[in-house]
Scaffold this motif. Structure first.
Motif, mmCIF file in Angstrom:
data_model
loop_
_atom_site.group_PDB
_atom_site.id
_atom_site.type_symbol
_atom_site.label_atom_id
_atom_site.label_comp_id
_atom_site.label_asym_id
_atom_site.label_seq_id
_atom_site.Cartn_x
_atom_site.Cartn_y
_atom_site.Cartn_z
ATOM 1 N N VAL A 13 -20.742 -1.112 -1.419
ATOM 2 C CA VAL A 13 -19.816 -0.605 -2.424
ATOM 3 C C VAL A 13 -18.433 -1.177 -2.122
ATOM 4 C CG1 VAL A 13 -18.729 1.425 -3.443
ATOM 5 C CG2 VAL A 13 -21.131 1.509 -2.724
ATOM 6 N N VAL A 14 -17.932 -2.008 -3.022
ATOM 7 C CA VAL A 14 -16.652 -2.675 -2.827
ATOM 8 C C VAL A 14 -15.619 -2.063 -3.760
ATOM 9 C CG1 VAL A 14 -15.436 -4.891 -2.869
ATOM 10 C CG2 VAL A 14 -17.888 -4.817 -2.293
ATOM 11 N N GLN A 15 -14.479 -1.708 -3.210
ATOM 12 C CA GLN A 15 -13.339 -1.272 -4.016
ATOM 13 C C GLN A 15 -12.500 -2.513 -4.307
ATOM 14 O OE1 GLN A 15 -10.080 -0.280 -1.653
ATOM 15 N NE2 GLN A 15 -9.272 -1.446 -3.384
ATOM 16 N N GLY A 16 -12.421 -2.893 -5.573
ATOM 17 C CA GLY A 16 -11.692 -4.096 -5.936
ATOM 18 C C GLY A 16 -10.211 -3.996 -5.587
ATOM 19 N N PRO A 17 -9.562 -5.140 -5.327
ATOM 20 C CA PRO A 17 -8.124 -5.142 -5.042
ATOM 21 C C PRO A 17 -7.333 -4.880 -6.321
ATOM 22 C CG PRO A 17 -8.964 -7.381 -5.064
ATOM 23 C CD PRO A 17 -10.153 -6.480 -5.237
ATOM 24 N N LEU A 18 -6.808 -3.696 -6.458
ATOM 25 C CA LEU A 18 -6.209 -3.236 -7.702
ATOM 26 C C LEU A 18 -4.718 -3.525 -7.710
ATOM 27 C CD1 LEU A 18 -8.070 0.183 -7.664
ATOM 28 C CD2 LEU A 18 -8.740 -1.862 -8.944
ATOM 29 N N GLY A 19 -4.277 -4.301 -8.695
ATOM 30 C CA GLY A 19 -2.884 -4.709 -8.731
ATOM 31 C C GLY A 19 -2.003 -3.800 -9.551
ATOM 32 N N PRO A 20 -0.683 -3.980 -9.350
ATOM 33 C CA PRO A 20 -0.131 -4.835 -8.298
ATOM 34 C C PRO A 20 -0.161 -4.195 -6.919
ATOM 35 C CG PRO A 20 1.653 -3.831 -9.519
ATOM 36 C CD PRO A 20 0.382 -3.422 -10.225
ATOM 37 N N ASP A 21 -0.190 -2.865 -6.861
ATOM 38 C CA ASP A 21 -0.233 -2.189 -5.562
ATOM 39 C C ASP A 21 -1.005 -0.874 -5.645
ATOM 40 O OD1 ASP A 21 1.517 -0.733 -7.089
ATOM 41 O OD2 ASP A 21 3.120 -0.641 -5.604
ATOM 42 N N ILE A 22 -1.928 -0.777 -6.607
ATOM 43 C CA ILE A 22 -2.665 0.474 -6.806
ATOM 44 C C ILE A 22 -3.620 0.732 -5.648
ATOM 45 C CG2 ILE A 22 -4.203 1.726 -8.359
ATOM 46 C CD1 ILE A 22 -1.324 1.178 -9.419
ATOM 47 N N ILE A 39 -10.268 -2.840 -0.129
ATOM 48 C CA ILE A 39 -9.492 -4.083 -0.179
ATOM 49 C C ILE A 39 -8.079 -3.811 -0.668
ATOM 50 C CG2 ILE A 39 -9.380 -6.434 -1.078
ATOM 51 C CD1 ILE A 39 -12.372 -6.403 -1.451
ATOM 52 N N LEU A 40 -7.088 -4.116 0.179
ATOM 53 C CA LEU A 40 -5.686 -4.053 -0.211
ATOM 54 C C LEU A 40 -5.384 -5.135 -1.228
ATOM 55 C CD1 LEU A 40 -3.968 -3.792 3.307
ATOM 56 C CD2 LEU A 40 -3.929 -2.000 1.548
ATOM 57 N N ARG A 41 -4.356 -4.926 -2.042
ATOM 58 C CA ARG A 41 -3.880 -5.986 -2.930
ATOM 59 C C ARG A 41 -2.557 -6.515 -2.376
ATOM 60 N NH1 ARG A 41 -3.857 -7.471 -8.450
ATOM 61 N NH2 ARG A 41 -2.405 -9.217 -8.660
ATOM 62 N N ALA A 42 -2.525 -7.794 -2.043
ATOM 63 C CA ALA A 42 -1.310 -8.420 -1.531
ATOM 64 C C ALA A 42 -0.303 -8.609 -2.663
ATOM 65 C CB ALA A 42 -1.641 -9.772 -0.905
ATOM 66 N N PRO A 43 0.988 -8.693 -2.340
ATOM 67 C CA PRO A 43 1.984 -8.989 -3.376
ATOM 68 C C PRO A 43 1.707 -10.332 -4.050
ATOM 69 C CG PRO A 43 3.045 -8.246 -1.354
ATOM 70 C CD PRO A 43 1.600 -8.469 -1.023
ATOM 71 N N ASP A 44 2.163 -10.444 -5.295
ATOM 72 C CA ASP A 44 1.993 -11.694 -6.046
ATOM 73 C C ASP A 44 3.144 -12.653 -5.788
ATOM 74 O OD1 ASP A 44 -0.387 -10.811 -7.103
ATOM 75 O OD2 ASP A 44 0.539 -9.954 -8.898
ATOM 76 N N VAL A 71 -4.436 -13.235 -5.205
ATOM 77 C CA VAL A 71 -4.590 -13.946 -6.483
ATOM 78 C C VAL A 71 -4.048 -15.350 -6.290
ATOM 79 C CG1 VAL A 71 -3.957 -14.003 -8.910
ATOM 80 C CG2 VAL A 71 -4.426 -11.813 -7.813
ATOM 81 N N LEU A 72 -4.913 -16.331 -6.350
ATOM 82 C CA LEU A 72 -4.528 -17.704 -6.026
ATOM 83 C C LEU A 72 -3.615 -18.329 -7.069
ATOM 84 C CD1 LEU A 72 -8.020 -18.930 -4.773
ATOM 85 C CD2 LEU A 72 -6.060 -18.278 -3.364
ATOM 86 N N ALA A 73 -3.494 -17.688 -8.245
ATOM 87 C CA ALA A 73 -2.610 -18.209 -9.283
ATOM 88 C C ALA A 73 -1.134 -18.007 -8.936
ATOM 89 C CB ALA A 73 -2.919 -17.533 -10.620
ATOM 90 N N PHE A 74 -0.856 -17.171 -7.941
ATOM 91 C CA PHE A 74 0.513 -16.878 -7.529
ATOM 92 C C PHE A 74 0.757 -17.431 -6.124
ATOM 93 C CE2 PHE A 74 -0.539 -13.273 -10.443
ATOM 94 C CZ PHE A 74 0.300 -13.665 -11.485
ATOM 95 N N PRO A 75 2.016 -17.563 -5.698
ATOM 96 C CA PRO A 75 2.309 -18.060 -4.340
ATOM 97 C C PRO A 75 1.588 -17.232 -3.282
ATOM 98 C CG PRO A 75 4.327 -17.991 -5.652
ATOM 99 C CD PRO A 75 3.259 -17.317 -6.469
ATOM 100 N N HIS A 76 0.946 -17.908 -2.320
ATOM 101 C CA HIS A 76 0.078 -17.154 -1.424
ATOM 102 C C HIS A 76 -0.099 -17.738 -0.023
ATOM 103 C CE1 HIS A 76 -2.483 -20.098 -3.572
ATOM 104 N NE2 HIS A 76 -3.009 -20.266 -2.379
ATOM 105 N N LYS A 77 0.377 -18.930 0.261
ATOM 106 C CA LYS A 77 0.060 -19.586 1.537
ATOM 107 C C LYS A 77 0.535 -18.785 2.738
ATOM 108 C CE LYS A 77 -0.214 -24.325 -0.183
ATOM 109 N NZ LYS A 77 0.322 -25.710 -0.074
ATOM 110 N N GLU A 78 1.774 -18.312 2.703
ATOM 111 C CA GLU A 78 2.296 -17.535 3.836
ATOM 112 C C GLU A 78 1.607 -16.178 3.939
ATOM 113 O OE1 GLU A 78 4.348 -18.647 6.214
ATOM 114 O OE2 GLU A 78 4.055 -20.566 5.184
#
Length: 330
Positions: A13-22, A39-44, A71-78
């Motif tokens: 049972v996976v809890q999806g990463p709910l954005g932006p910080d739910i 699963i935590l949701r990281a900032p965009d 979300v790979l569509a937003f800045p994420h490398k760091e």
């Protein structure tokens, strides 16, 4: 591991990463403590030090493993570097490709990679990249929707695709109870990922009014009227609230940038203005015209009838699924 355990967790049972910080520390820890995959949701935006604090706060609430979604569509490398440094169990990626060399980097840090896809073609790329699991999102899902296919036709195709390797497939889209879990298992999935059901939990960081509307409204619509400027080309499924029904035919040349500010929120520690038609759901800090804000929901929302503790959601999913299977095969 327990019934239907995957990736070293008790339950599939996976809890999806709910954005932006739910899906903050409280929700993720509650799911993890119940044996599910939180699963935590990281900032965009790039905020590695803040993300480290978020991960560390979650670790104070649970000694169980959990993940972080990017979300790979937003800045994420760091941000991803911080995730690997912190040694969380899982890295959940979506809305973009995550090639083999980056998957290998995660594996070297002891972190497993789950890639969420919405098409057969993206599942092929995820398989080639050597990910540890694939979440197949159907068009029935709430929030931003990656592909156009429904879950029932897409899921078995991906199951067949990875039948020659040890990659579990996880179903997402419109699943809220044990019946949906069993249906996904019948199609070959080894687990399920839920979003809307976990928004409507005690520990979710969603605004109370948003949670209440998940109980009151039973219809959703696939649209593109929210957040056009910030995230173009990202259609979404929302509740058919009164505001949405009245305003859903927003002209194609308009977006949130030319709309008035209707509220304010603190999102991942940052103060944000919320404009009408922005794609930001109201969280627990939000003030203003809540009823005129976007409220994402999947098609299974009509089956959600109460706000439950997240651990109880996990427990019921497992028990209902076991009961259904036992009844069918006894």
């Amino acid at each position: 591991m327990g019934w239907r355990g995957i990736l070293g967790f008790d339950y599939g049972v996976v809890q999806g990463p709910l954005g932006p910080d739910i899906s903050g520390p409280e929700l993720v820890a509650a799911v993890a403590n119940a044996g599910g995959i939180g699963i935590l949701r990281a900032p965009d935006w790039e905020a590695p030090e803040y993300l480290r604090e978020l991960i560390q706060e979650t670790k104070t609430l649970t000694n169980k493993p959990f993940g972080v979604g990017i979300v790979l569509a937003f800045p994420h490398k760091e941000n991803i570097k911080a995730i690997l440094d912190e040694g969380v169990a899982l890295l959940h990626v979506s809305w973009g490709e995550y090639p083999r060399e980056l998957v290998s980097e995660a594996h070297q840090a002891g972190v497993k990679v789950i890639h969420q896809v919405g098409s057969f073609e993206d599942a092929e790329k995820a398989k080639i990249a050597g990910v540890d699991a694939i979440i197949v999102q159907g068009r029935e899902a709430g929030g931003h929707i990656i592909g156009q296919d429904g879950l029932i036709p897409l899921l078995p195709r991906v199951v067949d695709l990875v039948s020659d390797c040890d990659i579990p497939v996880i179903a997402a889209g419109g699943i809220v109870d044990g019946r949906g879990y069993v249906a996904a298992l019948a199609l070959g999935a080894q687990g399920v990922c839920l979003g809307t059901r976990f928004v409507a939990t005690v520990e979710s960081f969603a605004h109370p009014s948003y949670k209440q509307k998940l109980l009151e409204f039973d219809k959703t619509e696939y649209t593109n009227v929210f957040g056009r400027s910030r995230w173009p080309g990202a259609p979404h499924r929302v509740l058919q609230t009164r505001f949405f029904i009245d305003r859903r035919h927003l002209p194609v040349h308009e977006n949130e940038e030319n709309q008035p500010v209707i509220g304010h929120s603190v999102i991942h520690g940052m103060k944000k203005d919320i404009r009408r038609f922005s794609g930001t759901v109201p969280n627990a800090t939000t003030m203003g015209d809540i009823d005129s804000m976007v409220m994402y929901a999947g098609q299974g929302v009509a089956l959600i009838r109460e706000i439950l503790p997240a651990g109880e959601v996990v427990k019921r999913l497992v028990e209902e699924s076991q009961s259904i299977i036992q009844q069918q095969f006894s």
